[in-house]
Scaffold this motif. Structure first.
Motif: not given
Lengths: 362, 247
Positions: A276-286
């Motif tokens: 839940v958390v990391v998949p959403q974070a990755i999009r914003r982090v790329v």
């Protein structure tokens, strides 16, 4: 008398003609001034500049006035002849601006011609680029190896530091402190200082691995000696600090209620992070991650202070021997070929995310 | 035996005591409504029952199992205790059906095909089968909240906690969600709901608890609480919420 005139004439009757006269005058001024300046510059030089600095504002004034008149004539629904005059005056004004600007530029280039030729020879000598390019590219291949390995290490190390900084509980306090101090120090130090300290300092110590002169990486296409390895270590330390912060902000940008919802469904702490958390974070982090990688790629050139024979160092040697900087230009082109597409791609990702957010109504 | 049993529950946030010795019993297949002003502790009580907040005193038992702040025990407990929030909290990066399937697959280890079958069946029952592959941001608030309830139900919980689930909805979307909860109540689902919808609480609940400043001031069947409240403060609260509605 004025009243009678006002009654017989439409409100902007004379204005279009006035604008046209203004525009014609400025065009004429530009052309005459150009000829005069050309003749004068045969004997003395630099008088042309004053002439054109006059012609240019006059032309801009004509354009503005013509445009203003045109809109007003159209707005009051004046007769067609007036509108045509207004349009013509605007076209003439545009021509005047273009003429004076072109003449200005042409004369500027003409007067600085010798200097410009020197610029071409110094930075863009085809001969020099051509002769140095094979060696420069070979050196640049070392830059590529260095940043590929450093990027992989940075991805992992940054995550480790970010996790340390977020580690829960009182027992993990030393870890959190370590992470904070590390990030502060290596984000604060100039990269070149870190590289210098690591590259020249560690071999003087008796630390295992890093002080071993036989330290090397030899995997597949990668061939790196001790200095290059220490350079990678230094770059990893510097960029690990940046990337740790990128990760942290990414994870924190996911609202805590998402974690609560996942935990409420029975997912464990780790599962909630992973699904839940990391998949959403990755999009914003790329996108910010890509920006840091571009910085890392460019900073591989700093390793020349250690004497690593990467592209910049080789180009520098050529430049010193030939007293001509074209070899360095060649290296610059190598960097641009890699960094420009990457910057564009990062921009594209940012824009795409913004669009998606807008589509979601957020 | 009571399915949910709270004894002397105390919860503090810093200096502030949010729950001050709450006792609550919920029998299986019963619906309990928590009413009370904002800040009276309704949501906190629900979050404590689910273990999302650690207790500062007292005990809570669900189906004989204590709610303790121990990760492994909590994970086990939460399989039996579903919770739905005011703000839906669907996972925005997953399609509707993936939202519903995630917990059964990862927590219960149900196979993908079985999880998908059950998810489709559940979505079909609430008329959202055609939205299965849509992403949450394409759904209305009411649809999102119904999916959130389905997501909790997919775990086959023994008790479902509903935390002011209509408070964030536009008025015209409230009814579709309340209807769904009413259906669940008729099917015998045990539920504890914090709500501001007094008519709904009266219609659907078997027991109504009035919370005031962190404790249950009065509880009883809806007819009693709404018809002849014993406590002055309960009467005051009900009068105010009725006024608020007629405005």
């Amino acid at each position: 008398m004025t009243g009678a005139q006002g009654a017989t004439r439409p409100p902007y009757g004379r204005a279009p003609a006035r604008a046209r006269a203004f525009a014609v005058a400025s065009l004429g001024f530009a052309v005459v001034g150009g000829i005069a300046a050309a003749i004068r510059s045969q004997s003395t030089d630099n008088d042309w500049l004053a002439v054109f600095l006059l012609a240019l504002p006059l032309s801009i004034a004509a354009l503005y006035y013509g445009r203003h008149v045109e809109t007003q004539v159209v707005d009051v629904d004046g007769d067609e002849a007036d509108e045509a005059v207004a349009r013509t005056s605007r076209r003439i004004a545009v021509a005047a601006i273009a003429t004076s600007a072109a003449l200005c530029l042409g004369l500027a280039i003409w007067s600085a011609w010798d200097g410009l030729q020197d610029v071409g020879d110094t930075f863009f000598s085809w001969e020099n680029i051509k002769s140095s390019f094979p060696d420069v590219v070979e050196g640049f291949w070392l830059n590529i190896q260095i940043f590929i390995i450093a990027e992989i290490l940075v991805l992992g190390w940054g995550l480790v530091v970010a996790t340390m900084r977020r580690a829960p509980g009182r027992a993990a306090m030393p870890l959190r402190w370590f992470a904070v101090v590390y990030v502060d120090v290596f984000r604060g130090l100039p990269a070149i200082v870190t590289i210098y300290l690591v590259g020249f300092g560690l071999p003087l110590t008796s630390l295992p691995v890093v002080s071993n002169p036989d330290l090397s990486i030899d995997i597949g296409p990668f061939h790196l000696d001790q200095l290059a390895c220490l350079g990678i270590l230094a770059l990893t330390l510097v960029y690990g600090a940046y990337v740790a912060e990128v990760y942290r902000s990414g994870i924190e940008s996911v609202h805590w209620s998402q974690d609560a919802a996942a935990r409420g469904l029975g997912l464990s702490r780790g599962q909630s992070l992973r699904f839940v958390v990391v998949p959403q974070a990755i999009r914003r982090v790329v996108p910010p991650l890509m920006n840091d990688f571009i910085g890392l790629q460019k900073d591989t050139a700093l390793l020349n202070v250690l004497g690593v024979l990467e592209g910049f160092n080789i180009a520098r040697i050529y430049a010193g021997n030939e007293f001509n900087l074209s070899a360095v230009t060649g290296l610059g082109i190598c960097f641009l070929v890699i960094t420009i597409p990457m910057t564009r791609f990062a921009d594209y990702l940012v824009k795409r995310d913004q669009k998606r957010l807008q589509a979601a109504g957020g | 035996m009571a399915l949910v049993e709270a004894r002397g529950v105390v919860k503090r946030f810093g200096e502030q005591t949010v729950l001050d010795g709450v006792d609550l019993e919920v029998e299986p297949h019963k619906v309990v409504a928590l009413i009370g002003a904002s800040g009276s502790g309704k949501s906190t009580l629900l979050r404590c029952i689910n273990g999302l907040e650690a207790l500062d005193g007292g005990t809570i038992r669900v189906d004989g199992r204590s709610v303790l702040q121990d990760d492994i025990k909590l994970n086990r407990l939460r399989r039996d205790v579903g919770i739905v929030f005011q703000s839906f909290n669907l996972f925005p990066h997953m399609s509707v059906i993936d939202n519903v399937m995630l917990a059964p697959r990862k927590v219960l280890g149900v196979s993908k095909a079985d999880a998908a079958d059950r998810a489709r069946w559940l979505l079909d029952r609430i008329g959202l089968a055609d939205k299965a592959d849509a992403f949450p941001d394409r759904l209305s608030g009411g649809q999102q909240q119904r999916v959130a309830i389905v997501r909790a139900m997919a775990m086959r919980p023994k008790v479902l906690l509903l935390d002011e689930i209509t408070s964030a909805l536009d008025p015209e979307l409230v009814d579709e969600v309340l209807e769904m909860v009413t259906d669940l109540a008729h099917e015998g689902m045990t539920m504890i709901l914090a709500t501001h919808e007094m008519d709904f609480a009266r219609d659907v609940a078997d027991k109504v608890c009035f919370l005031h400043k962190g404790s249950i001031l009065e509880e009883g069947p809806p007819a009693e609480i709404f018809g002849s409240p014993r406590h002055e403060r309960t009467a005051e609260f009900l009068r105010r919420s009725l006024e608020g509605r007629s405005r």
